[in-house]
Design a protein around this motif. Structure first.
Motif, short mmCIF file in Angstrom:
data_model
loop_
_atom_site.label_atom_id
_atom_site.label_comp_id
_atom_site.label_asym_id
_atom_site.label_seq_id
_atom_site.Cartn_x
_atom_site.Cartn_y
_atom_site.Cartn_z
N GLU A 15 27.04 -48.45 -0.88
CA GLU A 15 27.90 -47.33 -0.51
C GLU A 15 27.04 -46.12 -0.13
N ALA A 16 27.55 -45.27 0.83
CA ALA A 16 26.84 -44.07 1.26
C ALA A 16 26.68 -43.12 0.09
N SER A 17 25.54 -42.41 0.11
CA SER A 17 25.29 -41.45 -0.97
C SER A 17 26.29 -40.31 -0.87
N PRO A 18 26.83 -39.91 -1.96
CA PRO A 18 27.81 -38.81 -1.93
C PRO A 18 27.13 -37.50 -1.54
N PRO A 19 27.85 -36.60 -0.87
CA PRO A 19 27.25 -35.30 -0.50
C PRO A 19 26.91 -34.52 -1.74
N PRO A 20 25.89 -33.70 -1.65
CA PRO A 20 25.51 -32.91 -2.84
C PRO A 20 26.66 -32.02 -3.27
N VAL A 21 26.74 -31.84 -4.55
CA VAL A 21 27.81 -31.03 -5.10
C VAL A 21 27.45 -29.55 -4.96
N VAL A 22 28.39 -28.76 -4.41
CA VAL A 22 28.19 -27.31 -4.25
C VAL A 22 29.21 -26.62 -5.13
N ASP A 23 28.72 -25.78 -6.01
CA ASP A 23 29.66 -25.12 -6.91
C ASP A 23 30.37 -23.97 -6.19
N ALA A 24 31.33 -23.39 -6.85
CA ALA A 24 32.17 -22.35 -6.24
C ALA A 24 31.37 -21.12 -5.86
N GLU A 25 30.40 -20.75 -6.71
CA GLU A 25 29.59 -19.57 -6.40
C GLU A 25 28.75 -19.78 -5.14
N HIS A 26 28.15 -20.97 -5.03
CA HIS A 26 27.35 -21.31 -3.86
C HIS A 26 28.22 -21.32 -2.60
N GLU A 27 29.41 -21.93 -2.70
CA GLU A 27 30.31 -22.00 -1.56
C GLU A 27 30.74 -20.60 -1.12
N ALA A 28 31.01 -19.71 -2.07
CA ALA A 28 31.40 -18.34 -1.74
C ALA A 28 30.26 -17.61 -1.04
N MET A 29 29.03 -17.82 -1.53
CA MET A 29 27.88 -17.17 -0.91
C MET A 29 27.66 -17.70 0.51
N ARG A 30 27.81 -18.99 0.70
CA ARG A 30 27.63 -19.58 2.02
C ARG A 30 28.69 -19.06 2.99
N ASN A 31 29.92 -18.94 2.54
CA ASN A 31 30.99 -18.38 3.38
C ASN A 31 30.71 -16.92 3.73
N GLU A 32 30.16 -16.19 2.77
CA GLU A 32 29.83 -14.78 3.02
C GLU A 32 28.73 -14.66 4.06
N VAL A 33 27.77 -15.55 4.01
CA VAL A 33 26.70 -15.56 5.01
C VAL A 33 27.28 -15.84 6.40
N MET A 34 28.18 -16.81 6.47
CA MET A 34 28.80 -17.11 7.75
C MET A 34 29.61 -15.92 8.27
N ARG A 35 30.28 -15.22 7.36
CA ARG A 35 31.07 -14.05 7.76
C ARG A 35 30.16 -12.95 8.31
N LYS A 36 29.06 -12.70 7.61
CA LYS A 36 28.15 -11.65 8.06
C LYS A 36 27.43 -12.03 9.34
N MET A 37 27.21 -13.32 9.52
CA MET A 37 26.62 -13.77 10.78
C MET A 37 27.57 -13.46 11.94
N GLY A 38 28.84 -13.76 11.74
CA GLY A 38 29.83 -13.45 12.77
C GLY A 38 29.97 -11.96 13.00
N ARG A 39 29.91 -11.18 11.92
CA ARG A 39 29.99 -9.72 12.03
C ARG A 39 28.85 -9.18 12.88
N ASN A 40 27.64 -9.67 12.65
CA ASN A 40 26.49 -9.20 13.41
C ASN A 40 26.55 -9.64 14.86
N LEU A 41 27.01 -10.87 15.09
CA LEU A 41 27.18 -11.33 16.48
C LEU A 41 28.15 -10.43 17.24
N LEU A 42 29.25 -10.06 16.57
CA LEU A 42 30.22 -9.17 17.20
C LEU A 42 29.59 -7.81 17.50
N LEU A 43 28.74 -7.32 16.60
CA LEU A 43 28.06 -6.05 16.81
C LEU A 43 27.19 -6.11 18.06
#
Length: 306
Positions: A15-43
């Motif tokens: 069976e394929a290896s399961p994707p690494p587990v990302v906790d809620a804090e990590h997921e929130a930080m990653r989403n925040e990075v994506m948001r700020k990346m979009g914010r800067n692109l818009l700027l």
């Protein structure tokens, strides 16, 4: 002849290896990075839009009937330029004499219009803007072309570093964004005032007055006042009238008929270039004298205005 083909044993199915587990804090930080990346692109996109506007509308000159097409061509020319090219064009057009209104051709064949937007700056200001805009271009290229390969989305530590990097990038670029925003505001105010002036009908009065002041009879009146004036600058109006009839009879007559002036005195008053006084004669009559107003330039009408 016999051929023997030996097959390798089949790999066991796993069976394929399961994707690494990302906790809620990590997921929130990653989403925040994506948001700020979009914010800067818009700027950066907003900076590009402002540069395009400042370049396309920094100057416009031509005959009235061709202005709309010229403006459209200018906008189309800058639309597909890279941010680096836009910065170069902005520095060349808005921060140099190229942004000044252009002179009309010598052989005018119609109503000519010219408007220009530019900044009178010293070398230090020019170099400051050049450096700041070059840094903004470098920041934009770094974000667009190198951001994702630089950071590990699966690493919490990397995401925290990326988050801080995006905040620093925005802080570095924001002052230049605000500066360009103020320039756009000034440009739009200038165009708005120009539009209001044209729609008000004042432009027609101004154009008519400029045409009158540059007519040969009026220029002759100014020449007479400068060369034949008394110590106080005044010249007898009858003397000027005689000289006009001698040197420009047809032009003076045509100017009066075209503009509706029934007398030379009315023509002089209409130019707003001369002072008039009346002096009594010994026989109880009145003589009219005129002189050029202080600060008037014979070649340009009013001092400093062409």
């Amino acid at each position: 002849m016999t051929f023997v083909v030996q097959l390798a044993p089949a790999e066991p199915v796993t069976e394929a290896s399961p994707p690494p587990v990302v906790d809620a804090e990590h997921e929130a930080m990653r989403n925040e990075v994506m948001r700020k990346m979009g914010r800067n692109l818009l700027l950066f996109q907003q900076i590009e839009r402002m540069l395009k506007l400042l370049i396309a509308k920094s100057s416009l000159a031509g005959y009235v009937h061709e202005l709309h097409a010229k403006q459209k061509r200018q906008e189309e020319r800058v639309e597909k330029q890279t941010m680096g090219n836009l910065v170069g064009a902005f520095l060349e057009d808005a921060l140099t004499d190229k942004g000044r209104p252009r002179e009309a051709p010598d052989d005018l064949a119609g109503l000519w219009f010219s408007i220009g937007f530019g900044l009178e700056v010293d070398n230090a200001y020019y170099e400051e803007r050049k450096s700041a805009l070059a840094a903004a271009v470098a920041e934009r290229n770094e974000l667009v072309h190198h951001f994702l390969p630089r950071w590990d989305l699966m690493s919490m530590e990397s995401m925290r570093a990326a988050d801080e990097y995006l905040d620093r990038q925005r802080a570095n670029v924001l002052p230049e964004f605000e500066h360009l925003k103020s320039l756009v505001g000034a440009l739009e105010d200038g165009w708005r005032q120009t539009g209001e002036f044209l729609l008000s009908g004042e432009w027609a009065k101004h154009f008519s007055l400029t045409d009158l002041r540059h007519s040969r009879p009026v220029l002759l009146l100014g020449d007479i006042a400068q060369k034949m004036g008394r110590d106080d600058g005044y010249v007898l109006l009858n003397t000027a009238g005689n000289l006009l009839r001698l040197h420009a009879p047809e032009e003076t007559k045509a100017l009066k008929e075209r503009c509706g002036y029934k007398s030379l005195k009315a023509l002089i008053v209409a130019t707003e270039l001369f002072d008039l006084v009346e002096e009594p004669t010994e026989k109880g009559g009145v003589r009219v004298f005129y002189r050029m107003k202080p600060g008037i330039s014979l070649e340009f009408g009013e001092t400093g205005e062409q």
